[in-house]
Design a protein around this motif. Structure first.
Motif, mmCIF file in Angstrom:
data_model
loop_
_atom_site.group_PDB
_atom_site.id
_atom_site.type_symbol
_atom_site.label_atom_id
_atom_site.label_comp_id
_atom_site.label_asym_id
_atom_site.label_seq_id
_atom_site.Cartn_x
_atom_site.Cartn_y
_atom_site.Cartn_z
ATOM 1 N N ALA A 279 0.834 -1.199 0.000
ATOM 2 C CA ALA A 279 0.000 0.000 0.000
ATOM 3 C C ALA A 279 0.873 1.255 0.000
ATOM 4 O O ALA A 279 1.923 1.302 0.642
ATOM 5 N N GLY A 280 0.420 2.274 -0.734
ATOM 6 C CA GLY A 280 1.127 3.549 -0.759
ATOM 7 C C GLY A 280 2.406 3.564 -1.569
ATOM 8 O O GLY A 280 3.195 4.507 -1.458
ATOM 9 N N SER A 281 2.633 2.571 -2.394
ATOM 10 C CA SER A 281 3.861 2.530 -3.189
ATOM 11 C C SER A 281 3.698 3.331 -4.481
ATOM 12 O O SER A 281 2.583 3.584 -4.948
ATOM 13 N N THR A 282 4.850 3.712 -5.072
ATOM 14 C CA THR A 282 4.848 4.564 -6.262
ATOM 15 C C THR A 282 5.874 4.065 -7.262
ATOM 16 O O THR A 282 6.989 3.694 -6.884
ATOM 17 N N VAL A 283 5.488 4.070 -8.535
ATOM 18 C CA VAL A 283 6.442 3.781 -9.601
ATOM 19 C C VAL A 283 6.312 4.846 -10.687
ATOM 20 O O VAL A 283 5.203 5.231 -11.077
ATOM 21 N N ASN A 284 7.459 5.347 -11.134
ATOM 22 C CA ASN A 284 7.539 6.261 -12.265
ATOM 23 C C ASN A 284 8.354 5.584 -13.356
ATOM 24 O O ASN A 284 9.507 5.197 -13.118
ATOM 25 N N PRO A 308 -4.101 -0.639 -1.949
ATOM 26 C CA PRO A 308 -4.686 0.701 -1.974
ATOM 27 C C PRO A 308 -3.622 1.806 -2.018
ATOM 28 O O PRO A 308 -2.480 1.622 -1.611
ATOM 29 N N GLN A 309 -4.064 2.957 -2.532
ATOM 30 C CA GLN A 309 -3.311 4.216 -2.479
ATOM 31 C C GLN A 309 -1.950 4.120 -3.185
ATOM 32 O O GLN A 309 -0.990 4.781 -2.775
ATOM 33 N N CYS A 310 -1.888 3.340 -4.222
ATOM 34 C CA CYS A 310 -0.652 3.272 -5.012
ATOM 35 C C CYS A 310 -0.738 4.252 -6.179
ATOM 36 O O CYS A 310 -1.820 4.613 -6.641
ATOM 37 N N GLU A 311 0.437 4.652 -6.669
ATOM 38 C CA GLU A 311 0.492 5.632 -7.759
ATOM 39 C C GLU A 311 1.471 5.149 -8.829
ATOM 40 O O GLU A 311 2.560 4.669 -8.521
ATOM 41 N N SER A 312 1.077 5.282 -10.083
ATOM 42 C CA SER A 312 1.968 4.961 -11.201
ATOM 43 C C SER A 312 1.898 6.062 -12.249
ATOM 44 O O SER A 312 0.814 6.567 -12.563
ATOM 45 N N ASN A 313 3.059 6.418 -12.758
ATOM 46 C CA ASN A 313 3.164 7.409 -13.823
ATOM 47 C C ASN A 313 4.054 6.831 -14.908
ATOM 48 O O ASN A 313 5.164 6.356 -14.622
ATOM 49 N N GLU A 314 3.583 6.879 -16.147
ATOM 50 C CA GLU A 314 4.303 6.240 -17.243
ATOM 51 C C GLU A 314 4.347 7.194 -18.435
ATOM 52 O O GLU A 314 3.309 7.679 -18.898
ATOM 53 N N LEU A 315 5.570 7.467 -18.939
ATOM 54 C CA LEU A 315 5.742 8.345 -20.093
ATOM 55 C C LEU A 315 6.809 7.757 -21.012
ATOM 56 O O LEU A 315 7.965 7.618 -20.617
ATOM 57 N N TYR A 316 6.416 7.381 -22.229
ATOM 58 C CA TYR A 316 7.338 6.865 -23.240
ATOM 59 C C TYR A 316 7.233 7.726 -24.492
ATOM 60 O O TYR A 316 6.121 7.991 -24.971
ATOM 61 N N LYS A 317 8.391 8.144 -25.004
ATOM 62 C CA LYS A 317 8.419 8.954 -26.220
ATOM 63 C C LYS A 317 9.386 8.348 -27.235
ATOM 64 O O LYS A 317 10.487 7.926 -26.883
ATOM 65 N N TYR A 318 8.944 8.343 -28.496
ATOM 66 C CA TYR A 318 9.734 7.796 -29.593
ATOM 67 C C TYR A 318 9.944 8.866 -30.655
ATOM 68 O O TYR A 318 9.000 9.604 -30.997
ATOM 69 N N VAL A 319 11.157 8.917 -31.203
ATOM 70 C CA VAL A 319 11.435 9.695 -32.405
ATOM 71 C C VAL A 319 11.970 8.720 -33.437
ATOM 72 O O VAL A 319 13.037 8.133 -33.263
ATOM 73 N N LEU A 320 11.209 8.523 -34.510
ATOM 74 C CA LEU A 320 11.539 7.526 -35.519
ATOM 75 C C LEU A 320 11.812 8.208 -36.848
ATOM 76 O O LEU A 320 11.020 9.031 -37.317
ATOM 77 N N ASP A 321 12.930 7.841 -37.462
ATOM 78 C CA ASP A 321 13.311 8.393 -38.758
ATOM 79 C C ASP A 321 13.630 7.239 -39.691
ATOM 80 O O ASP A 321 13.691 6.074 -39.270
ATOM 81 N N GLY A 322 13.876 7.552 -40.962
ATOM 82 C CA GLY A 322 14.210 6.513 -41.921
ATOM 83 C C GLY A 322 13.087 5.494 -42.029
ATOM 84 O O GLY A 322 11.905 5.840 -42.141
ATOM 85 N N GLU A 323 13.432 4.201 -41.943
ATOM 86 C CA GLU A 323 12.450 3.120 -41.986
ATOM 87 C C GLU A 323 12.328 2.430 -40.627
ATOM 88 O O GLU A 323 11.969 1.254 -40.541
ATOM 89 N N ALA A 324 12.600 3.167 -39.573
ATOM 90 C CA ALA A 324 12.547 2.603 -38.219
ATOM 91 C C ALA A 324 11.112 2.235 -37.848
ATOM 92 O O ALA A 324 10.141 2.835 -38.321
#
Length: 447
Positions: A279-284, A308-324
């Motif tokens: 309970a009360g744990s957090t992951v970013n 209960p009362q857990c928090e998660s935040n998730e942010l993934y960003k990609y920059v793709l060029d060529g034929e990636a």
């Protein structure tokens, strides 16, 4: 012969050699893992969590393996120098899948902290390893876990005892070195007791222009009220394939930050499963991908709110060029008992060329009724209005495109709390986008 049959035959012909050069703790689950691999086979694109990566094609080539644990002719201290100014770390090396005891720091670790070969830890800290090894990574459900468990012979062991805080980061440099195509099967076991605090940095590099395949399974135990920052930086080359599974168990009121940066690779598939048990744990969780040519990066995540009362935040960003090609599949699962949970999941992607492709699949699965959860995904191209604005003010088209791409991933880079690493990542990301980062930063062999 199919890829699965190839590894089944390999194990059947070499099981005695593998066991001979491995400690009992690593041998204990090996036969069960082999039976699971035979039953499961290699996951096809029809398997939900593997729908964006053809694992069969990755495993199909005939890679060499160092099952007899022959010495690799390389001095890691001469082959690699950390390119991050003022980043004072406890520095360790892994050559392929072998932990090297050579270290370049003089300051001793705090009392009770253990950083060593997993094989050595299985002998000297047997009870601790046996209690945690192969507990979070189930072989009965995932064939890559089974493949790694049946073949792995060494890896990295990190133990931080109760209420101990490391004054500086631990850095593990993975160097791939071979004269032929090579498969390295690596294991990582991290155990942080109650109230422990640590920052860890894992860097992947390649010292030779060979075809490499790395399978890695990491199991991370974070005790109650502990704090962990774990950064992963991949800078290899276009012939390198990486299949990595990470499992994180988070205790009550613990704080975890996971940051993955992929700047240069061939094909990468990262699976990250986080269980908010207490309970009360957090992951970013943060992810930054810069890819071009025919590179592929697939990040597959699961965050499970169990209390209960857990928090998660998730942010993934990609920059793709060529034929990636990029892929992100993120699932947040909120169990019935996880009332008053908070979750935010964002995947933003920039396709800088018409031939780049991105697959995005954010998911929410909620069984509690008192929660605050959101998720979102965007896939777009460079803003033509912004490009026009900068061109009108004398900025060249190439420089304007670079500035927009760099600004796009800036939020993820700013999430890095290690200031020297954050500053270096800004330089490396810009260099990567300019096309000047074609070899591993810090590697003295391939330059």
């Amino acid at each position: 012969m199919g890829a699965a049959e190839q590894y089944i035959t390999l194990y059947e012909q070499n099981r005695d050699t593998i066991a001979l050069h491995s400690p009992s703790a690593l041998n204990a689950p090996r036969e069960e893992a082999f039976r699971d691999f035979k039953r499961l086979g290699i996951p096809s694109l029809k398997v939900e969590r593997y729908r964006y990566t053809d694992v069969e094609q990755v495993l199909k080539p005939d890679y060499g393996l160092n099952l007899s644990r022959l010495a690799i002719p390389i001095d890691p201290r001469k082959a690699f120098s950390c390119s991050v100014p003022t980043l004072s770390t406890y520095l360790y090396f892994v050559i392929n899948d072998e932990f090297r005891p050579e270290v370049t720091h003089s300051k001793p670790l705090p009392q009770g902290v253990v950083v060593c070969s997993l094989a050595k830890a299985a002998e000297e800290h047997r009870e601790l390893v046996e209690r945690h090894y192969a507990r979070l990574a189930p072989t009965r459900k995932d064939s890559l876990n089974a493949l790694n468990t049946m073949l792995t012979q060494d890896g990295v062991f990190v133990y931080v005892p109760k209420n101990v805080a490391l004054s500086r980061p631990l850095q593990v440099v993975n160097i791939l070195r071979a004269d032929v195509s090579l498969m390295a099967n690596r294991r990582v076991l991290i155990v942080m007791e109650e109230g422990a605090q640590a920052q860890l940095l894992f860097c992947d590099h390649a010292a030779d222009e060979r075809q490499f395949l790395t399978t890695q399974v990491a199991e991370v135990f974070v005790g109650d009220r502990a704090s962990l920052e774990l950064y992963e930086l991949e800078e290899t080359h276009s012939l390198n394939h990486r299949l990595a599974n990470m499992y994180v168990d988070v205790g009550e009121k613990a704080q975890v930050t996971l940051d993955s940066i992929t700047l240069h690779n061939g094909l990468t598939r990262n699976r990250t499963d986080v269980s908010l048990r207490g309970a009360g744990s957090t992951v970013n969780m943060y992810g930054c991908v810069v890819a071009d040519k025919q590179q592929r990066v697939d990040n597959n995540t699961l965050i499970e709110h169990r209390s209960p009362q857990c928090e998660s935040n998730e942010l993934y960003k990609y920059v793709l060029d060529g034929e990636a090609v990029g892929a992100f599949a993120g699932r947040v699962l909120v169990r019935q008992d996880a009332q008053k949970s908070s979750s935010r999941e964002v995947n933003a992607n920039l396709c800088a060329s018409p031939s780049a492709r991105m697959f995005s699949q954010p998911m929410l699965e909620i069984y509690a009724d008192d929660v605050k959860c959101s998720h979102g995904s965007t896939v777009g191209q460079l803003n033509e209005a912004a490009l026009f604005y900068m061109r009108q003010r004398g900025v060249s088209l190439e420089e304007a495109r670079l500035l927009l791409k760099y600004a796009f991933v800036g939020e993820v880079i700013d999430s890095v709390r290690l200031e020297p690493l954050r500053d270096r990542l800004r330089y490396l990301t810009e260099a990567r986008m300019r096309g000047s980062l074609s070899n591993c930063e810090g590697c003295k062999v391939c330059r």
